[in-house]
Design a protein around this motif. Structure first.
Motif, PDB file in Angstrom:
ATOM      1  N   TRP A  40      19.722  34.649  92.659  1.00  0.00           N
ATOM      2  CA  TRP A  40      18.703  34.267  93.289  1.00  0.00           C
ATOM      3  C   TRP A  40      17.307  34.881  93.021  1.00  0.00           C
ATOM      4  O   TRP A  40      17.547  35.945  92.843  1.00  0.00           O
ATOM      5  N   LYS A  41      16.295  34.404  93.476  1.00  0.00           N
ATOM      6  CA  LYS A  41      15.006  34.839  93.347  1.00  0.00           C
ATOM      7  C   LYS A  41      14.888  35.489  94.765  1.00  0.00           C
ATOM      8  O   LYS A  41      15.623  35.075  95.630  1.00  0.00           O
ATOM      9  N   ALA A  42      14.011  36.511  95.210  1.00  0.00           N
ATOM     10  CA  ALA A  42      13.887  37.041  96.325  1.00  0.00           C
ATOM     11  C   ALA A  42      13.717  36.359  97.608  1.00  0.00           C
ATOM     12  O   ALA A  42      14.130  36.470  98.596  1.00  0.00           O
ATOM     13  N   PRO A  43      12.648  35.225  97.545  1.00  0.00           N
ATOM     14  CA  PRO A  43      12.619  34.490  98.565  1.00  0.00           C
ATOM     15  C   PRO A  43      14.063  33.608  99.003  1.00  0.00           C
ATOM     16  O   PRO A  43      13.973  33.265 100.148  1.00  0.00           O
ATOM     17  N   GLU A  44      14.348  33.193  97.911  1.00  0.00           N
ATOM     18  CA  GLU A  44      15.881  32.639  98.187  1.00  0.00           C
ATOM     19  C   GLU A  44      16.813  33.363  98.788  1.00  0.00           C
ATOM     20  O   GLU A  44      17.406  33.011  99.858  1.00  0.00           O
ATOM     21  N   VAL A  45      16.756  34.691  98.598  1.00  0.00           N
ATOM     22  CA  VAL A  45      17.608  35.583  99.326  1.00  0.00           C
ATOM     23  C   VAL A  45      17.441  35.851 100.773  1.00  0.00           C
ATOM     24  O   VAL A  45      18.114  35.605 101.796  1.00  0.00           O
ATOM     25  N   VAL A  46      15.990  35.403 101.144  1.00  0.00           N
ATOM     26  CA  VAL A  46      15.497  35.634 102.564  1.00  0.00           C
ATOM     27  C   VAL A  46      16.061  34.063 103.219  1.00  0.00           C
ATOM     28  O   VAL A  46      16.509  34.394 104.310  1.00  0.00           O
ATOM     29  N   GLU A  47      16.099  33.382 102.651  1.00  0.00           N
ATOM     30  CA  GLU A  47      16.653  31.933 103.050  1.00  0.00           C
ATOM     31  C   GLU A  47      18.156  31.871 103.298  1.00  0.00           C
ATOM     32  O   GLU A  47      18.480  31.757 104.438  1.00  0.00           O
ATOM     33  N   ILE A  48      18.804  32.448 102.392  1.00  0.00           N
ATOM     34  CA  ILE A  48      20.396  32.729 102.335  1.00  0.00           C
ATOM     35  C   ILE A  48      20.676  33.556 103.601  1.00  0.00           C
ATOM     36  O   ILE A  48      21.485  33.351 104.540  1.00  0.00           O
ATOM     37  N   LEU A  49      20.089  34.860 103.804  1.00  0.00           N
ATOM     38  CA  LEU A  49      20.157  35.677 104.700  1.00  0.00           C
ATOM     39  C   LEU A  49      19.914  35.184 106.223  1.00  0.00           C
ATOM     40  O   LEU A  49      20.318  35.649 107.167  1.00  0.00           O
ATOM     41  N   SER A  50      18.688  34.492 106.099  1.00  0.00           N
ATOM     42  CA  SER A  50      18.598  33.817 107.574  1.00  0.00           C
ATOM     43  C   SER A  50      19.432  32.626 107.901  1.00  0.00           C
ATOM     44  O   SER A  50      19.467  32.641 109.234  1.00  0.00           O
ATOM     45  N   MET A  51      20.185  32.106 107.084  1.00  0.00           N
ATOM     46  CA  MET A  51      21.279  31.381 107.339  1.00  0.00           C
ATOM     47  C   MET A  51      22.756  32.286 107.732  1.00  0.00           C
ATOM     48  O   MET A  51      23.430  31.854 108.711  1.00  0.00           O
ATOM     49  N   LEU A  52      22.895  33.235 106.887  1.00  0.00           N
ATOM     50  CA  LEU A  52      24.230  33.939 106.984  1.00  0.00           C
ATOM     51  C   LEU A  52      24.217  35.055 108.130  1.00  0.00           C
ATOM     52  O   LEU A  52      25.249  35.391 108.527  1.00  0.00           O
ATOM     53  N   ALA A  53      22.989  35.660 108.177  1.00  0.00           N
ATOM     54  CA  ALA A  53      23.114  37.390 108.759  1.00  0.00           C
ATOM     55  C   ALA A  53      21.434  37.387 109.088  1.00  0.00           C
ATOM     56  O   ALA A  53      20.955  38.509 108.562  1.00  0.00           O
ATOM     57  N   PRO A  54      21.026  36.533 109.973  1.00  0.00           N
ATOM     58  CA  PRO A  54      19.631  36.670 110.351  1.00  0.00           C
ATOM     59  C   PRO A  54      19.128  38.000 110.780  1.00  0.00           C
ATOM     60  O   PRO A  54      17.864  38.617 110.530  1.00  0.00           O
ATOM     61  N   GLN A  55      20.156  38.789 111.620  1.00  0.00           N
ATOM     62  CA  GLN A  55      19.770  39.976 112.019  1.00  0.00           C
ATOM     63  C   GLN A  55      19.335  40.840 111.063  1.00  0.00           C
ATOM     64  O   GLN A  55      18.781  41.870 111.265  1.00  0.00           O
ATOM     65  N   LEU A  57      17.523  40.559 108.424  1.00  0.00           N
ATOM     66  CA  LEU A  57      16.410  40.648 107.598  1.00  0.00           C
ATOM     67  C   LEU A  57      15.320  41.798 108.526  1.00  0.00           C
ATOM     68  O   LEU A  57      14.615  42.243 108.032  1.00  0.00           O
ATOM     69  N   GLN A  58      15.721  42.133 109.729  1.00  0.00           N
ATOM     70  CA  GLN A  58      14.955  43.046 110.325  1.00  0.00           C
ATOM     71  C   GLN A  58      15.437  44.438 110.434  1.00  0.00           C
ATOM     72  O   GLN A  58      14.923  45.283 111.051  1.00  0.00           O
ATOM     73  N   THR A  59      16.533  44.742 109.712  1.00  0.00           N
ATOM     74  CA  THR A  59      17.268  46.053 109.536  1.00  0.00           C
ATOM     75  C   THR A  59      16.688  47.044 108.501  1.00  0.00           C
ATOM     76  O   THR A  59      16.131  46.196 107.559  1.00  0.00           O
ATOM     77  N   ASP A  60      16.552  47.905 108.962  1.00  0.00           N
ATOM     78  CA  ASP A  60      16.202  49.005 107.875  1.00  0.00           C
ATOM     79  C   ASP A  60      16.640  49.031 106.479  1.00  0.00           C
ATOM     80  O   ASP A  60      17.964  48.889 106.488  1.00  0.00           O
ATOM     81  N   ALA A  61      15.972  48.881 105.771  1.00  0.00           N
ATOM     82  CA  ALA A  61      16.356  48.991 104.212  1.00  0.00           C
ATOM     83  C   ALA A  61      15.670  49.775 103.010  1.00  0.00           C
ATOM     84  O   ALA A  61      14.567  50.374 103.502  1.00  0.00           O
ATOM     85  N   VAL A  62      16.576  49.977 102.016  1.00  0.00           N
ATOM     86  CA  VAL A  62      15.823  50.931 100.990  1.00  0.00           C
ATOM     87  C   VAL A  62      15.896  49.987  99.837  1.00  0.00           C
ATOM     88  O   VAL A  62      16.861  49.893  99.250  1.00  0.00           O
ATOM     89  N   LEU A  63      14.726  49.796  99.137  1.00  0.00           N
ATOM     90  CA  LEU A  63      14.457  48.833  97.705  1.00  0.00           C
ATOM     91  C   LEU A  63      14.222  50.228  96.818  1.00  0.00           C
ATOM     92  O   LEU A  63      13.340  51.070  96.859  1.00  0.00           O
ATOM     93  N   ILE A  64      15.347  50.334  95.972  1.00  0.00           N
ATOM     94  CA  ILE A  64      14.996  51.036  94.584  1.00  0.00           C
ATOM     95  C   ILE A  64      14.924  50.244  93.242  1.00  0.00           C
ATOM     96  O   ILE A  64      15.800  49.572  93.016  1.00  0.00           O
ATOM     97  N   ILE A  65      13.889  50.529  92.842  1.00  0.00           N
ATOM     98  CA  ILE A  65      13.626  50.105  91.321  1.00  0.00           C
ATOM     99  C   ILE A  65      13.339  51.352  90.325  1.00  0.00           C
ATOM    100  O   ILE A  65      12.277  51.773  90.692  1.00  0.00           O
ATOM    101  N   ASP A  66      14.313  51.737  89.704  1.00  0.00           N
ATOM    102  CA  ASP A  66      13.678  52.731  88.721  1.00  0.00           C
ATOM    103  C   ASP A  66      14.813  52.665  87.521  1.00  0.00           C
ATOM    104  O   ASP A  66      15.522  51.648  87.408  1.00  0.00           O
ATOM    105  N   TYR A  67      14.616  53.774  86.605  1.00  0.00           N
ATOM    106  CA  TYR A  67      15.443  53.558  85.300  1.00  0.00           C
ATOM    107  C   TYR A  67      17.054  53.584  85.705  1.00  0.00           C
ATOM    108  O   TYR A  67      17.562  53.053  84.882  1.00  0.00           O
TER     109      TYR A  67
END
Length: 132
Positions: A40-55, A57-67
């Motif tokens: 999936w692309k990121a906006p599609e993941v937002v849509e999926i999570l809004s259906m499966l686990a909408p709560q 989306l407002q939970t604290d998260a850590v995005l990591i993109i490195d080597y």
């Protein structure tokens, strides 16, 4: 890149900065109810999570993109297993599969070095490749 914010903001940041990256949702963390969780692309993941686990989306998260790693974690749920694995297409870091293909292409050259070094005279402990 390390971003500490809500999951929804992390996904939108991923879309904004790396729009070609592909996201897989970890099936060990979320019940998909038959929905495929990979590719999936990121906006599609937002849509999926809004259906499966909408709560979430407002939970604290850590995005990591490195080597070493490309993932999104929800520390309140798991700090060892990522909620999302990100497959990077385009800018750095490369996806692991790209590295494996590179190694396969380079493998004959590595084997030649090993063969050449095994043919060195006794007492010569190195291979001089400066003239090549």
């Amino acid at each position: 890149m390390h971003l500490y914010d809500t999951l929804q903001i992390c996904l939108y940041a991923l879309e904004n900065r790396y729009p070609n990256h592909i996201v897989d949702i970890n099936a060990d963390i979320i019940d998909s109810k038959g929905l495929p969780l990979a590719g999936w692309k990121a906006p599609e993941v937002v849509e999926i999570l809004s259906m499966l686990a909408p709560q979430w989306l407002q939970t604290d998260a850590v995005l990591i993109i490195d080597y070493d790693e490309c993932a999104i974690y929800l520390p309140a749920i798991s700090q060892q297993k990522p909620l999302c694995t990100i497959h990077c297409h385009g800018k750095i870091p490369p996806h692991v599969g790209d590295g494996r293909r590179w190694l396969k292409r380079k493998q004959p050259a590595i084997e030649q070095i090993i063969i050449a070094s095994s043919n060195l005279p006794v007492g010569q402990g190195y291979l001089d490749i400066s003239s090549h």
